[in-house]
Motif scaffolding. Structure first.
Motif, PDB file in Angstrom:
ATOM      1  N   LYS A  68       0.840  -1.197   0.000  1.00 54.96           N
ATOM      2  CA  LYS A  68       0.000   0.000   0.000  1.00 54.96           C
ATOM      3  C   LYS A  68       0.877   1.250   0.000  1.00 54.96           C
ATOM      4  O   LYS A  68       0.617   2.201  -0.743  1.00 54.96           O
ATOM      5  CB  LYS A  68      -0.892  -0.022   1.246  1.00 54.96           C
ATOM      6  CG  LYS A  68      -2.191   0.676   1.116  1.00 54.96           C
ATOM      7  CD  LYS A  68      -3.008   0.472   2.382  1.00 54.96           C
ATOM      8  CE  LYS A  68      -4.468   0.418   2.050  1.00 54.96           C
ATOM      9  NZ  LYS A  68      -5.294   0.243   3.232  1.00 54.96           N
ATOM     10  N   GLU A  69       1.928   1.230   0.832  1.00 55.52           N
ATOM     11  CA  GLU A  69       2.838   2.377   0.892  1.00 55.52           C
ATOM     12  C   GLU A  69       3.545   2.568  -0.447  1.00 55.52           C
ATOM     13  O   GLU A  69       3.700   3.700  -0.920  1.00 55.52           O
ATOM     14  CB  GLU A  69       3.868   2.164   2.005  1.00 55.52           C
ATOM     15  CG  GLU A  69       3.291   2.273   3.399  1.00 55.52           C
ATOM     16  CD  GLU A  69       4.290   1.880   4.480  1.00 55.52           C
ATOM     17  OE1 GLU A  69       5.475   1.629   4.154  1.00 55.52           O
ATOM     18  OE2 GLU A  69       3.887   1.830   5.650  1.00 55.52           O
ATOM     19  N   ILE A  70       3.963   1.474  -1.060  1.00 56.32           N
ATOM     20  CA  ILE A  70       4.639   1.557  -2.360  1.00 56.32           C
ATOM     21  C   ILE A  70       3.687   2.113  -3.410  1.00 56.32           C
ATOM     22  O   ILE A  70       4.067   2.979  -4.209  1.00 56.32           O
ATOM     23  CB  ILE A  70       5.187   0.170  -2.780  1.00 56.32           C
ATOM     24  CG1 ILE A  70       6.359  -0.212  -1.871  1.00 56.32           C
ATOM     25  CG2 ILE A  70       5.606   0.158  -4.235  1.00 56.32           C
ATOM     26  CD1 ILE A  70       6.834  -1.651  -2.032  1.00 56.32           C
ATOM     27  N   ARG A  71       2.435   1.635  -3.406  1.00 58.69           N
ATOM     28  CA  ARG A  71       1.445   2.155  -4.359  1.00 58.69           C
ATOM     29  C   ARG A  71       1.238   3.653  -4.167  1.00 58.69           C
ATOM     30  O   ARG A  71       1.163   4.412  -5.137  1.00 58.69           O
ATOM     31  CB  ARG A  71       0.117   1.417  -4.196  1.00 58.69           C
ATOM     32  CG  ARG A  71       0.094   0.071  -4.844  1.00 58.69           C
ATOM     33  CD  ARG A  71      -1.315  -0.516  -4.874  1.00 58.69           C
ATOM     34  NE  ARG A  71      -1.247  -1.921  -5.220  1.00 58.69           N
ATOM     35  CZ  ARG A  71      -1.562  -2.920  -4.419  1.00 58.69           C
ATOM     36  NH1 ARG A  71      -2.005  -2.671  -3.193  1.00 58.69           N
ATOM     37  NH2 ARG A  71      -1.449  -4.166  -4.815  1.00 58.69           N
ATOM     38  N   SER A  72       1.144   4.055  -2.901  1.00 52.60           N
ATOM     39  CA  SER A  72       0.969   5.490  -2.616  1.00 52.60           C
ATOM     40  C   SER A  72       2.159   6.283  -3.127  1.00 52.60           C
ATOM     41  O   SER A  72       1.981   7.350  -3.734  1.00 52.60           O
ATOM     42  CB  SER A  72       0.821   5.723  -1.110  1.00 52.60           C
ATOM     43  OG  SER A  72      -0.382   5.183  -0.651  1.00 52.60           O
ATOM     44  N   ALA A  73       3.357   5.769  -2.882  1.00 51.39           N
ATOM     45  CA  ALA A  73       4.559   6.476  -3.339  1.00 51.39           C
ATOM     46  C   ALA A  73       4.580   6.559  -4.862  1.00 51.39           C
ATOM     47  O   ALA A  73       4.929   7.604  -5.430  1.00 51.39           O
ATOM     48  CB  ALA A  73       5.814   5.760  -2.828  1.00 51.39           C
ATOM     49  N   ILE A  74       4.186   5.476  -5.530  1.00 52.93           N
ATOM     50  CA  ILE A  74       4.147   5.478  -7.001  1.00 52.93           C
ATOM     51  C   ILE A  74       3.124   6.488  -7.502  1.00 52.93           C
ATOM     52  O   ILE A  74       3.394   7.256  -8.434  1.00 52.93           O
ATOM     53  CB  ILE A  74       3.852   4.063  -7.541  1.00 52.93           C
ATOM     54  CG1 ILE A  74       5.063   3.151  -7.310  1.00 52.93           C
ATOM     55  CG2 ILE A  74       3.490   4.105  -9.022  1.00 52.93           C
ATOM     56  CD1 ILE A  74       4.822   1.693  -7.623  1.00 52.93           C
ATOM     57  N   GLN A  75       1.941   6.500  -6.886  1.00 51.97           N
ATOM     58  CA  GLN A  75       0.903   7.466  -7.281  1.00 51.97           C
ATOM     59  C   GLN A  75       1.392   8.890  -7.068  1.00 51.97           C
ATOM     60  O   GLN A  75       1.167   9.773  -7.902  1.00 51.97           O
ATOM     61  CB  GLN A  75      -0.390   7.226  -6.494  1.00 51.97           C
ATOM     62  CG  GLN A  75      -1.110   5.934  -6.844  1.00 51.97           C
ATOM     63  CD  GLN A  75      -1.514   5.871  -8.301  1.00 51.97           C
ATOM     64  OE1 GLN A  75      -1.877   6.876  -8.901  1.00 51.97           O
ATOM     65  NE2 GLN A  75      -1.418   4.693  -8.887  1.00 51.97           N
ATOM     66  N   LYS A  76       2.084   9.111  -5.957  1.00 52.83           N
ATOM     67  CA  LYS A  76       2.608  10.446  -5.669  1.00 52.83           C
ATOM     68  C   LYS A  76       3.642  10.836  -6.724  1.00 52.83           C
ATOM     69  O   LYS A  76       3.625  11.961  -7.223  1.00 52.83           O
ATOM     70  CB  LYS A  76       3.247  10.446  -4.278  1.00 52.83           C
ATOM     71  CG  LYS A  76       3.700  11.789  -3.820  1.00 52.83           C
ATOM     72  CD  LYS A  76       4.249  11.695  -2.398  1.00 52.83           C
ATOM     73  CE  LYS A  76       4.779  13.036  -1.945  1.00 52.83           C
ATOM     74  NZ  LYS A  76       5.346  12.963  -0.607  1.00 52.83           N
ATOM     75  N   GLU A  77       4.517   9.883  -7.067  1.00 55.21           N
ATOM     76  CA  GLU A  77       5.526  10.159  -8.086  1.00 55.21           C
ATOM     77  C   GLU A  77       4.871  10.407  -9.440  1.00 55.21           C
ATOM     78  O   GLU A  77       5.314  11.262 -10.197  1.00 55.21           O
ATOM     79  CB  GLU A  77       6.521   8.995  -8.185  1.00 55.21           C
ATOM     80  CG  GLU A  77       7.478   8.906  -7.015  1.00 55.21           C
ATOM     81  CD  GLU A  77       8.336  10.144  -6.870  1.00 55.21           C
ATOM     82  OE1 GLU A  77       8.844  10.654  -7.894  1.00 55.21           O
ATOM     83  OE2 GLU A  77       8.509  10.608  -5.728  1.00 55.21           O
ATOM     84  N   LYS A  78       3.814   9.654  -9.734  1.00 56.88           N
ATOM     85  CA  LYS A  78       3.091   9.879 -10.998  1.00 56.88           C
ATOM     86  C   LYS A  78       2.530  11.295 -11.022  1.00 56.88           C
ATOM     87  O   LYS A  78       2.557  11.961 -12.051  1.00 56.88           O
ATOM     88  CB  LYS A  78       1.940   8.882 -11.155  1.00 56.88           C
ATOM     89  CG  LYS A  78       2.320   7.564 -11.722  1.00 56.88           C
ATOM     90  CD  LYS A  78       1.056   6.727 -11.911  1.00 56.88           C
ATOM     91  CE  LYS A  78       1.318   5.400 -12.536  1.00 56.88           C
ATOM     92  NZ  LYS A  78       0.082   4.614 -12.671  1.00 56.88           N
ATOM     93  N   GLY A  79       2.008  11.739  -9.878  1.00 58.33           N
ATOM     94  CA  GLY A  79       1.460  13.087  -9.790  1.00 58.33           C
ATOM     95  C   GLY A  79       2.549  14.133  -9.943  1.00 58.33           C
ATOM     96  O   GLY A  79       2.333  15.192 -10.526  1.00 58.33           O
ATOM     97  N   ASN A  80       3.734  13.873  -9.433  1.00 56.00           N
ATOM     98  CA  ASN A  80       4.847  14.825  -9.506  1.00 56.00           C
ATOM     99  C   ASN A  80       5.554  14.783 -10.864  1.00 56.00           C
ATOM    100  O   ASN A  80       6.328  15.684 -11.166  1.00 56.00           O
ATOM    101  CB  ASN A  80       5.881  14.528  -8.411  1.00 56.00           C
ATOM    102  CG  ASN A  80       5.342  14.820  -7.036  1.00 56.00           C
ATOM    103  OD1 ASN A  80       4.387  15.570  -6.879  1.00 56.00           O
ATOM    104  ND2 ASN A  80       5.951  14.228  -6.023  1.00 56.00           N
ATOM    105  N   LEU A  81       5.305  13.743 -11.645  1.00 55.08           N
ATOM    106  CA  LEU A  81       6.022  13.550 -12.906  1.00 55.08           C
ATOM    107  C   LEU A  81       5.872  14.734 -13.866  1.00 55.08           C
ATOM    108  O   LEU A  81       6.887  15.209 -14.393  1.00 55.08           O
ATOM    109  CB  LEU A  81       5.572  12.240 -13.562  1.00 55.08           C
ATOM    110  CG  LEU A  81       6.470  11.675 -14.639  1.00 55.08           C
ATOM    111  CD1 LEU A  81       7.883  11.468 -14.110  1.00 55.08           C
ATOM    112  CD2 LEU A  81       5.915  10.357 -15.154  1.00 55.08           C
ATOM    113  N   PRO A  82       4.660  15.249 -14.103  1.00 51.59           N
ATOM    114  CA  PRO A  82       4.565  16.408 -15.008  1.00 51.59           C
ATOM    115  C   PRO A  82       5.373  17.600 -14.499  1.00 51.59           C
ATOM    116  O   PRO A  82       6.027  18.289 -15.286  1.00 51.59           O
ATOM    117  CB  PRO A  82       3.069  16.725 -15.033  1.00 51.59           C
ATOM    118  CG  PRO A  82       2.395  15.447 -14.665  1.00 51.59           C
ATOM    119  CD  PRO A  82       3.335  14.756 -13.734  1.00 51.59           C
TER     120      PRO A  82
END
Length: 136
Positions: free
Chosen positions: A82-96
């Motif tokens: 769950k933490e990894i998924r959250s971190a990935i989602q956060k990184e996806k959001g920061n990607l642009p």
């Protein structure tokens, strides 16, 4: 003389009864031995059953302990996922934002390189003019 055959017959009967009595005693003794053997076997089966039940309880307890441990590990892994998924989602959001920052940084770098190239060209041109002037 009738007495003798009667006596012989009575004697034969007594001998027959004695043989029967001996056979009854033998059977009674055998029956007692069989009952004793049955009691011993019954006790052995009870002991065996008790040992098996103890082993089964021990194994069940061990399995329950292992199951609890595995359940705990699975829960821990779920939390980590769950933490990894959250971190990935956060990184996806920061990607642009990161891409925009990199593009701006890239543009700045390109401009700096162009400025350096122009400065080098100016220096090179000036050096060439000096050499030409000194040679002339």
């Amino acid at each position: 003389m009738v007495c003798v055959p009667v006596l012989v017959r009575d004697l034969q009967r007594l001998l027959g009864f004695e043989q029967l009595d001996a056979r009854v005693k033998e059977l009674t003794s055998s029956q007692a031995e069989l009952l004793e053997r049955i009691q011993k076997l019954k006790q052995e089966v009870q002991n065996w059953r008790s040992n098996v039940e103890t082993q089964v309880r021990t194994c069940q307890n061990e399995l329950q302990g292992l199951k609890k441990g595995l359940d705990s590990e699975v829960e821990q892994l779920k939390l980590e996922m769950k933490e990894i998924r959250s971190a990935i989602q956060k990184e996806k959001g920061n990607l642009p934002t990161q891409i925009t920052t990199l593009e701006m940084s890239n543009n700045d770098t390109e401009q700096a390189l162009q400025t350096q190239d122009q400065a080098l060209k100016v220096d090179t041109d000036a050096s060439m003019e000096e050499q030409t002037a000194t040679q002339a």
